[in-house]
Design a protein around this motif. Structure first.
Motif: not given
Length: 378
Positions: A185-187, A315-320
């Motif tokens: 997921x990236x965070x 797009x609202x994506x998780x922070x990576x």
């Protein structure tokens, strides 16, 4: 033939299936209960479309010339076993990380070192706590060790819920895994929140800070694993040469642990597991880190370009803070994966949870932006 052997042969003749004897062996029941590890699919695309493999979080750049030269030199002695103690690489890592050599344990990629940790810590029925969704090898290595995986769901921003993970600890908990940045997921977990979490965790429970993507991290509040490790005897930092260093095909990773734990990890390692070419390539990569860091910086710049373009599209994506982006698409995951493949991008789908896309060549990244724009934000 002895009478006993004749008796066995006569009472239990082998059955044949398609001309071959059917195996009458007993295998562990857990093998039928655990998932298979699914590698990223190879690049494939419709005719006339350039294919890009962005499914495995590999570094798109080939080895540096100095690393290739070291591999070539090392190839002249592959008739000999490698140094089982991995002495030269251990000493080089100790220098680079400013840690004592006895605090380093190596293995065939960080996933193998992870298995060494769980094997060293867990008896049958013990528990390993980790976030989910996270690295898909976690439940596999846990169950292979005879332990029980305890999965704690991520929050709405696809981050670890450390308070919930603390609440999941029991008297059978032996290992806690914190993947930061979290794959897929990236965070990152935050330094302050991890320290607060560790203040509460029993001191006899191993906490693994899995930093496979640490070189790509730019969040100033992110966990700094080695800093945490230095004053926490139960913390183990896990790292790899597969991502930023571009040595995925050679399989070499390592853990930084306090001496009693590191010694246990060396006991549970496969003898001669880290081959001689992997050892020399890893050393050459450490020696050339300034040059490699330029490549890492370029991948981070590409990641930021992709993230900004996707945000501009809505797009609202998780922070990576890794070398990939995560699309939490739910039931639209298959449709998005198919749209990517039609455009020549082989991505990594995780059922109906979402799709992970590696930051690769600039052309591949631009094509992802185009596919995402056509698909429309979710």
């Amino acid at each position: 033939m002895s009478d006993a052997a004749e008796s066995v042969t006569e009472s239990a003749p082998p059955r044949e299936v398609h001309g071959a004897p059917e195996a009458a062996v007993r295998l562990r029941e857990v093998l039928g209960q655990m998932p298979d590890y699914k590698p990223g699919k190879a690049a494939a695309a419709p005719a006339g479309v350039t294919a890009f493999k962005v499914s495995s979080n590999e570094n798109p750049y080939g080895p540096l010339p100095s690393v290739l030269a070291a591999i070539g030199d090392g190839a002249t002695t592959i008739n000999r076993y490698p140094d089982m103690a991995v002495t030269a690489l251990t000493q080089r890592l100790a220098k680079a990380l400013d840690v004592p050599p006895e605090c380093i344990a190596t293995g065939t990629g960080s996933v193998a070192v992870l298995a060494q940790i769980v094997t060293a810590a867990c008896d049958a029925g013990d528990e390993v706590v980790f976030a989910w969704r996270s690295f898909e090898a976690y439940p596999i290595v846990t169950q292979l060790a005879g332990a029980k995986p305890v999965m704690v769901g991520l929050d709405a921003e696809a981050r670890h819920r450390l308070d919930a993970m603390f609440a999941a600890i029991t008297d059978r908990t032996r290992v806690i895994l914190v993947c930061t940045p979290n794959n897929p997921t990236g965070p990152c977990a935050g330094q302050a929140e991890l320290e607060a979490f560790l203040d509460k965790v029993p001191s006899d429970v191993i906490v693994v800070v899995d930093e496979a993507y640490v070189e790509f991290v730019r969040d100033p509040e992110a966990v700094r694993g080695l800093e945490v490790w230095r004053h926490r005897p139960n913390v183990v930092v896990l790292r790899t040469f597969s991502k930023a260093y571009g040595l995925a095909g050679l399989r070499v990773g390592y853990a930084v642990a306090h001496p009693p734990v590191a010694a246990a990890l060396r006991k549970t390692a496969t003898p001669f597991g880290v081959n001689s070419l992997a050892q020399v390539a890893a050393i050459a990569s450490l020696d050339a880190f300034d040059e490699l860091s330029e490549r890492v910086d370029s991948l981070v710049a590409e990641r930021d370009r992709v993230v900004q373009a996707l945000a501009d599209q809505g797009w609202k994506l998780p922070r990576s803070d890794a070398n990939f982006v995560w699309f939490p698409l739910g039931s639209d995951s298959t449709a998005f994966s198919e749209a990517c493949q039609e455009a020549g991008l082989m991505v990594r789908q995780y059922g109906d949870d979402g799709v992970r896309v590696t930051i690769g060549e600039a052309e591949a990244n631009s094509r992802l932006i185009e596919v995402a724009a056509a698909f429309g934000p979710r």
